[in-house]
Design a protein around this motif. Structure first.
Motif, mmCIF file in Angstrom:
data_model
loop_
_atom_site.group_PDB
_atom_site.id
_atom_site.type_symbol
_atom_site.label_atom_id
_atom_site.label_comp_id
_atom_site.label_asym_id
_atom_site.label_seq_id
_atom_site.Cartn_x
_atom_site.Cartn_y
_atom_site.Cartn_z
ATOM 1 N N SER A 489 -6.015 -36.132 -6.344
ATOM 2 C CA SER A 489 -7.034 -36.557 -5.384
ATOM 3 C C SER A 489 -6.542 -37.532 -4.336
ATOM 4 O O SER A 489 -7.129 -37.637 -3.253
ATOM 5 C CB SER A 489 -8.207 -37.201 -6.127
ATOM 6 N N GLY A 490 -5.491 -38.279 -4.654
ATOM 7 C CA GLY A 490 -5.069 -39.351 -3.759
ATOM 8 C C GLY A 490 -5.881 -40.618 -3.933
ATOM 9 O O GLY A 490 -5.674 -41.602 -3.219
ATOM 10 N N ILE A 491 -6.808 -40.618 -4.886
ATOM 11 C CA ILE A 491 -7.582 -41.827 -5.211
ATOM 12 C C ILE A 491 -6.697 -42.744 -6.055
ATOM 13 O O ILE A 491 -6.018 -42.285 -6.974
ATOM 14 C CB ILE A 491 -8.857 -41.454 -6.001
ATOM 15 N N PRO A 492 -6.668 -44.062 -5.773
ATOM 16 C CA PRO A 492 -5.773 -44.965 -6.507
ATOM 17 C C PRO A 492 -6.027 -44.953 -8.012
ATOM 18 O O PRO A 492 -7.171 -44.901 -8.468
ATOM 19 C CB PRO A 492 -6.086 -46.341 -5.920
ATOM 20 N N TYR A 493 -4.963 -44.991 -8.772
ATOM 21 C CA TYR A 493 -5.038 -45.126 -10.231
ATOM 22 C C TYR A 493 -5.674 -46.475 -10.563
ATOM 23 O O TYR A 493 -5.444 -47.473 -9.879
ATOM 24 C CB TYR A 493 -3.638 -45.019 -10.829
ATOM 25 N N VAL A 494 -6.475 -46.521 -11.600
ATOM 26 C CA VAL A 494 -7.265 -47.700 -11.936
ATOM 27 C C VAL A 494 -6.416 -48.968 -12.032
ATOM 28 O O VAL A 494 -6.848 -50.052 -11.608
ATOM 29 C CB VAL A 494 -8.057 -47.458 -13.250
ATOM 30 N N MET A 495 -5.203 -48.884 -12.558
ATOM 31 C CA MET A 495 -4.365 -50.073 -12.731
ATOM 32 C C MET A 495 -3.666 -50.491 -11.445
ATOM 33 O O MET A 495 -3.046 -51.546 -11.395
ATOM 34 C CB MET A 495 -3.334 -49.828 -13.834
ATOM 35 N N GLU A 496 -3.797 -49.666 -10.405
ATOM 36 C CA GLU A 496 -3.147 -49.979 -9.127
ATOM 37 C C GLU A 496 -4.145 -50.281 -8.016
ATOM 38 O O GLU A 496 -3.779 -50.861 -6.993
ATOM 39 C CB GLU A 496 -2.259 -48.799 -8.712
ATOM 40 N N SER A 497 -5.411 -49.899 -8.216
ATOM 41 C CA SER A 497 -6.423 -50.094 -7.183
ATOM 42 C C SER A 497 -6.646 -51.580 -6.904
ATOM 43 O O SER A 497 -6.908 -52.366 -7.823
ATOM 44 C CB SER A 497 -7.738 -49.455 -7.650
ATOM 45 N N TYR A 498 -6.533 -51.969 -5.646
ATOM 46 C CA TYR A 498 -6.721 -53.359 -5.200
ATOM 47 C C TYR A 498 -5.771 -54.338 -5.886
ATOM 48 O O TYR A 498 -6.010 -55.549 -5.907
ATOM 49 C CB TYR A 498 -8.170 -53.827 -5.425
ATOM 50 N N ARG A 499 -4.691 -53.837 -6.462
ATOM 51 C CA ARG A 499 -3.797 -54.708 -7.239
ATOM 52 C C ARG A 499 -3.128 -55.768 -6.354
ATOM 53 O O ARG A 499 -3.010 -56.938 -6.747
ATOM 54 C CB ARG A 499 -2.734 -53.860 -7.943
ATOM 55 N N ASP A 500 -2.696 -55.382 -5.152
ATOM 56 C CA ASP A 500 -2.021 -56.342 -4.270
ATOM 57 C C ASP A 500 -2.944 -57.494 -3.896
ATOM 58 O O ASP A 500 -2.536 -58.677 -3.914
ATOM 59 C CB ASP A 500 -1.523 -55.650 -3.006
ATOM 60 N N GLU A 501 -4.205 -57.189 -3.563
ATOM 61 C CA GLU A 501 -5.165 -58.236 -3.205
ATOM 62 C C GLU A 501 -5.420 -59.161 -4.390
ATOM 63 O O GLU A 501 -5.512 -60.392 -4.237
ATOM 64 C CB GLU A 501 -6.467 -57.613 -2.726
ATOM 65 N N ALA A 502 -5.510 -58.563 -5.570
ATOM 66 C CA ALA A 502 -5.748 -59.372 -6.772
ATOM 67 C C ALA A 502 -4.576 -60.302 -7.052
ATOM 68 O O ALA A 502 -4.757 -61.481 -7.392
ATOM 69 C CB ALA A 502 -5.995 -58.455 -7.975
ATOM 70 N N GLU A 503 -3.367 -59.780 -6.888
ATOM 71 C CA GLU A 503 -2.169 -60.595 -7.124
ATOM 72 C C GLU A 503 -2.077 -61.755 -6.153
ATOM 73 O O GLU A 503 -1.659 -62.874 -6.525
ATOM 74 C CB GLU A 503 -0.915 -59.728 -7.031
ATOM 75 N N ARG A 504 -2.488 -61.541 -4.909
ATOM 76 C CA ARG A 504 -2.429 -62.626 -3.910
ATOM 77 C C ARG A 504 -3.358 -63.763 -4.304
ATOM 78 O O ARG A 504 -3.026 -64.955 -4.127
ATOM 79 C CB ARG A 504 -2.812 -62.088 -2.545
ATOM 80 N N ILE A 505 -4.521 -63.428 -4.869
ATOM 81 C CA ILE A 505 -5.461 -64.464 -5.322
ATOM 82 C C ILE A 505 -4.845 -65.255 -6.472
ATOM 83 O O ILE A 505 -4.939 -66.509 -6.530
ATOM 84 C CB ILE A 505 -6.796 -63.841 -5.737
ATOM 85 N N LEU A 506 -4.187 -64.548 -7.375
ATOM 86 C CA LEU A 506 -3.563 -65.233 -8.521
ATOM 87 C C LEU A 506 -2.445 -66.158 -8.094
ATOM 88 O O LEU A 506 -2.161 -67.150 -8.775
ATOM 89 C CB LEU A 506 -3.044 -64.180 -9.516
#
Length: 508
Positions: A489-506
């Protein structure tokens, strides 16, 4: 895999398909009893829409009316706008992003038409009158050129919808296949009824061959063959007539012909229909190969068609062959993934893509949301066949049970009157008045009640995703639960979706 029992006992008195086919032959290919059943495939595909989940957020609110400030007092799920529209220039609005599958010449479509069509009209959604309706009309009259002069059944279907259509939401569109074209159905419906939309049909998700019905009289079989249909076994053969009279053959099959598509013929036919006066031309295509999908999108864009319904396997049916329903075609999830990829490619080339509807196995608001988000911004609605027929049949049957005094306990636990059973009855009485609401087919009230449930469920899901109108939905609102689903589908895998944004907050 074989479909056979591991131990096949000589002397078995029956059950399996091979056993029954040994003496009933081709009858076993089709769902039955004909006229009383809708059927769907039972195959479990490797990846489907259950492999996607809808994302929720704890902030933001997109799609609220202009000037409305997002906040706890405005971002309420009842404020979600579920309306959609389709069309190239002249749009058709619908109150919810679903419409009926094609209700054509099958007996179950005929006898439930009033319930489904009126239900669609009062719900503000489109109803599709399917192929071959005029062609199988027992009272069909043809002119000297073999064109439709009078079709009471087609007239009835159009008139009952128009009686309840408010003129603002939804429409009735007439579908046309090879035989319909030869019979002049397009000319008839626009000249007599002023129908605005005609649909060309390449196929559907349940089968790649033409439509079929069963006929249980020799005279009817002969009549349909004279009208140009393929009828099997051939009712003109003396041995077939003898076998029917002796009870060996109990029914005939009426089949439509395969269409043959080329760019030139397609564009020419669209132009011909526009010259007849149709405001909108739509296209229904099935679960064919990627080539036919590309043809539908590219030729449809050039012809400026108003809607392309892409119908994937396993489509529901009134009578498609079991083997074809289960084993033919590209499943809906895969087909929509291809549709999105092809639409993106055309869009990048500066080619406007027609509005798209997805069909093939949908029944609930979560599946519809996923299909619209996955195909954003091209997919505007979902075509639902069996899921909109069921409420019509349930409502109709409740009426019959009430008349006979045999109301099942599954229904009577909610009440013993129409008012008590249907939760939307008072709403409809307020809308139509005391006398007119009594004239509504109970199946129509069933459809309306189902649509209201669908709307509320969709509003809740969309509010959780902080999207307050359908056009705000996007692929970012979905996650893939498996890597296979993500790859297709090209839909992000659950463990990768929004991961970069989440990491920046951490890391702040």
């Amino acid at each position: 895999m074989s479909g056979l029992c591991a131990k096949c006992v000589d002397g078995c008195t029956g059950g399996c398909e091979t056993w029954l086919a040994s003496f009933r032959g081709r009858e076993v290919l089709y769902p039955g009893p004909f006229g009383d059943i809708t059927a769907g495939a039972v195959k479990d595909y490797p990846v489907d829409y259950s492999h996607l989940n809808i994302l929720g957020y704890a902030r933001g609110a997109e799609g609220l009316p202009e000037g409305v400030e997002p906040g706890p007092d405005t971002a309420i799920f009842t404020n979600v706008d579920t309306t959609t529209e389709y069309g190239w220039d002249i749009k058709v609005k619908m109150k919810v992003p679903i419409f009926t599958g094609a209700l054509g010449s099958t007996e179950i479509a005929r006898k439930n038409w009033d319930h489904i069509a009126v239900g669609a009209a009062i719900s503000g959604i489109t109803v599709v009158c399917g192929e071959n309706v005029a062609g199988v009309d027992p009272d069909l009259e043809l002119d000297s050129n073999g064109k439709v002069k009078k079709s009471p059944e087609l007239d009835r279907r159009i008139e009952i919808y128009k009686r309840y259509h408010d003129g603002e939401y939804g429409e009735i569109l007439i579908q046309m296949n090879v035989e319909d074209t030869r019979l002049g159905v397009a000319e008839y419906v626009i000249n007599k009824h002023g129908i605005e939309t005609i649909e060309l049909k390449w196929g559907q998700g349940a089968k790649s061959i033409g439509g079929e019905i069963k006929v249980r009289s020799l005279e009817r079989a002969l009549e349909l063959k004279r009208r140009g249909y393929i009828v099997l076994p051939d009712p003109e053969l003396p041995e077939v007539q003898r076998a029917f009279k002796e009870g060996e053959i109990k029914e005939f099959e009426r089949h439509s012909r395969l269409g043959f598509v080329s760019k030139e013929s397609f564009l020419k036919e669209v132009e011909r229909l526009r010259k007849l006066g149709f405001k909108r031309i739509t296209l229904k295509t099935g679960a064919y190969s990627a080539v036919e999908l590309a043809m539908a999108l590219r030729y449809g864009a050039e012809a400026k068609v108003d809607l392309i319904t892409v119908d994937g396997a396993p489509g529901g049916t009134g009578m498609s062959p079991w083997p074809m329903m289960n084993e033919w075609g590209i499943p809906t999830f895969y087909l929509e993934a291809l549709t999105y990829q092809f639409a993106e490619k055309l869009s990048r080339r500066g080619i406007r893509v027609p509005d798209i509807a997805i069909a093939g196995g949908f029944s609930t608001e979560d599946g519809v949301l996923k299909a619209i988000a996955m195909g954003s911004p091209y997919v505007k609605a979902v075509c639902m066949g069996r899921a909109l027929m069921i409420p019509a049949m349930v409502g109709k049957n409740i009426g019959e049970w009430l008349k006979s005094g045999n109301l099942p306990k599954t229904v009577s636990k909610y009440g013993t009157t129409v008012e008590e059973i249907f939760v939307t009855y008072e709403e409809l009485r307020s809308r139509f008045g005391e006398e007119e609401v009594k004239k509504l087919p109970l199946g129509a009230i069933g459809v309306y009640t189902f649509v209201q449930k669908f709307k509320t469920g969709l509003q809740q899901l969309m509010a959780g995703a902080r999207k307050f109108r359908l056009s705000a939905l996007s692929r970012k609102d979905l996650i893939a639960l498996t890597k296979d689903a993500a790859e297709i589908s090209g839909i992000p895998y659950v463990m990768e979706s929004y991961r970069d944004e989440a990491e920046r907050i951490l890391e702040e």
